[in-house]
Write an enzyme that holds these catalytic residues in place. Sequence first.
Site, mmCIF file in Angstrom:
data_model
loop_
_atom_site.group_PDB
_atom_site.id
_atom_site.type_symbol
_atom_site.label_atom_id
_atom_site.label_comp_id
_atom_site.label_asym_id
_atom_site.label_seq_id
_atom_site.Cartn_x
_atom_site.Cartn_y
_atom_site.Cartn_z
ATOM 1 N N ASP A 47 -116.125 15.834 -45.394
ATOM 2 C CA ASP A 47 -114.901 15.566 -46.157
ATOM 3 C C ASP A 47 -115.129 14.527 -47.250
ATOM 4 O O ASP A 47 -114.492 14.574 -48.302
ATOM 5 C CB ASP A 47 -113.786 15.092 -45.216
ATOM 6 C CG ASP A 47 -113.047 16.260 -44.589
ATOM 7 O OD1 ASP A 47 -113.631 17.356 -44.516
ATOM 8 O OD2 ASP A 47 -111.895 16.086 -44.165
ATOM 9 N N CYS B 12 -117.888 16.040 -37.082
ATOM 10 C CA CYS B 12 -117.019 15.586 -38.163
ATOM 11 C C CYS B 12 -115.793 16.472 -38.372
ATOM 12 O O CYS B 12 -115.871 17.693 -38.269
ATOM 13 C CB CYS B 12 -117.810 15.490 -39.461
ATOM 14 S SG CYS B 12 -119.011 14.123 -39.437
ATOM 15 N N ASP B 13 -114.686 15.824 -38.616
ATOM 16 C CA ASP B 13 -113.437 16.379 -39.125
ATOM 17 C C ASP B 13 -113.037 17.725 -38.538
ATOM 18 O O ASP B 13 -112.704 17.813 -37.375
ATOM 19 C CB ASP B 13 -113.499 16.410 -40.662
ATOM 20 C CG ASP B 13 -113.564 14.984 -41.196
ATOM 21 O OD1 ASP B 13 -112.559 14.283 -41.095
ATOM 22 O OD2 ASP B 13 -114.636 14.559 -41.677
ATOM 23 N N LYS B 14 -113.118 18.827 -39.292
ATOM 24 C CA LYS B 14 -112.572 20.109 -38.836
ATOM 25 C C LYS B 14 -113.436 20.765 -37.782
ATOM 26 O O LYS B 14 -113.004 21.683 -37.088
ATOM 27 C CB LYS B 14 -112.415 21.078 -40.025
ATOM 28 C CG LYS B 14 -111.716 20.463 -41.221
ATOM 29 C CD LYS B 14 -110.461 19.736 -40.836
ATOM 30 C CE LYS B 14 -110.076 18.657 -41.816
ATOM 31 N NZ LYS B 14 -111.039 17.620 -42.059
ATOM 32 N N SER C 10 -106.785 11.536 -45.559
ATOM 33 C CA SER C 10 -107.947 11.190 -44.764
ATOM 34 C C SER C 10 -107.548 10.132 -43.757
ATOM 35 O O SER C 10 -106.645 9.325 -43.996
ATOM 36 C CB SER C 10 -109.049 10.628 -45.675
ATOM 37 O OG SER C 10 -110.031 9.956 -44.925
ATOM 38 N N CYS D 278 -118.233 8.703 -40.078
ATOM 39 C CA CYS D 278 -117.900 7.409 -40.701
ATOM 40 C C CYS D 278 -117.225 6.468 -39.705
ATOM 41 O O CYS D 278 -116.413 6.882 -38.873
ATOM 42 C CB CYS D 278 -117.037 7.645 -41.931
ATOM 43 S SG CYS D 278 -117.903 8.611 -43.191
#
Length: 555
Positions: free
Chosen positions: A78, A119-121, A468, A191
């Site tokens: 992202d 990460c993320d999705k 975010s 992150c």
Amino acid sequence: MKSDNVKKGMQQAPHRSLFNALGMTEEEMERPLVGIVSSWNEIVPGHMNIDKIVNAVKMGVAMAGGTPVVFPAIAVCDGIAMGHVGMKYSLVTRDLICDSTECMAIAHQFDALVMVPNCDKNVPGLLMAAARLNLPTVFVRGGPMLAGHVGGKKRSLSSMFEAVGAYAAGKMTEEDVKNYEEHVCPTCGSCSGMYTANSMNCLTEAIGMGLRGNGTIPAVYSERLKLAKHAGMKVMELLEKNIRPRDILTPKAFHNALTVDMALGCSTNTMLHIPAIAHEAGVELDLDMANDISQKTPNLCHLAPAGPTYIEDLNEAGGVYAVMKELADTGLLYTDLITATGKTVGENIADAVNRNPEVIRPIDNPYSKTGGLAILKGNLAPDSAVVKRSAVVPEMMKHEGPARVFDCEEDAIAAIKGGKIVPGDVVVIRYEGPKGGPGMREMLNPTSAIAGMGLGSSVALITDGRFSGASRGASIGHVSPEAAVGGPIALVHEGDTISIDIDACRLELKVSDEELARRRAEWKPRKPKVTTGYLARYAKLVTSGNRGAILEIKD
């Protein structure tokens, strides 16, 4: 075993010949086939170490008597996708990841799965797949990044985006920004703050699909390799006991996840992903329950960007289980639920200890008596909107100001960095929702520009897009219905007064019902921004943010 469909009997002789082509021995074919979904790639910093995690999982599966077989899942960074057309392709990968995992698992008749996201999705996509497939499954992630250090203070990616805003405001030199650039992201891993990746991975523990420490053990610690081996061994135990995701992902488990979400102060993106995962598990969540839970759940953690602590600090303080223990001791969690450990929530957290009351506030000394997220409603968001209230400064909890209206993220950023946004303004960015984007881009660039230019305590931002987990301030997203389907956010005019009351969970456009009706009668749908490829198909199927932006075939 499910895999017998491709291994046993004369009709399966051709299948066995193909396993022979893989170099698989008869002994391996006699064992359960365990699919290991590897999210490894060389573009996402949170995924560059996943090959090592996968090898450790393979060893664990083999040690426990299974045959591990690796297949891939895609993942988007992202951060790299932020602020340009690439961000349209972030949220949409969640459903691609889920669908492609379903295809691979059923086509090859795996008996069990170990999901290795980071990460993320990637995390919600694989949780959705686990719920849909309902095969014995364990999650083990790649791990969080260690925090960076600049000027003697811990820093992270959100600091980097805000540094760009500070440079635009003349508060930083190019050399200052370069110093941040070289030091805020010092290791592999997701992150280092409580952004979306770490939020979802912590909630994977809370909901019962990951082992202890999965959310918080840093990517560079050898302890994570040991955890991966245990995950491989544990999935064989789940297979033997026939414990499946839908045994774990119950309505009470989602209640627990939302409760821990509020205590941790997770990303607003969890309000997209938890309903989508629940939908795949056959559990329908009404987002109103999030406010009910939030009213009862104290916010115990202020991790970056809300505060100065990071995931590594949460890990040292006792991790997710220590937070859960604080909550369970006052009756806020269901503790009799089965989990992927093979034990109940209560058994899992029985020996958890809060080792740092500054990182994890005790239940009697919280940062706030209510949870980190709030669902807002009103005539501007009849279905809902969401805000990370734990990252909002006190003076912005209640705000009223003139709307500054932009029909895309780029125009808003130009206005912010051009000094056209002043204290008191309410920035409205619309036509960035799931359909209108399409793809519901994250708005980290505008929120970071607002913060970096010193406007974080005086300017609000409202969007039908999303934020975010690195965003902070009065950033209100997921406004539903979105502008592309004629939601009230499409009817806002430049200079209209908007009223925000986060404690009261209200978001109001100070325009009469009669005037809104007149504007609605004049409103016309816009032509789709994208007419070919995956995004065009996505836009036709996707629902609004309040339903988790799930894909739905309409009769």
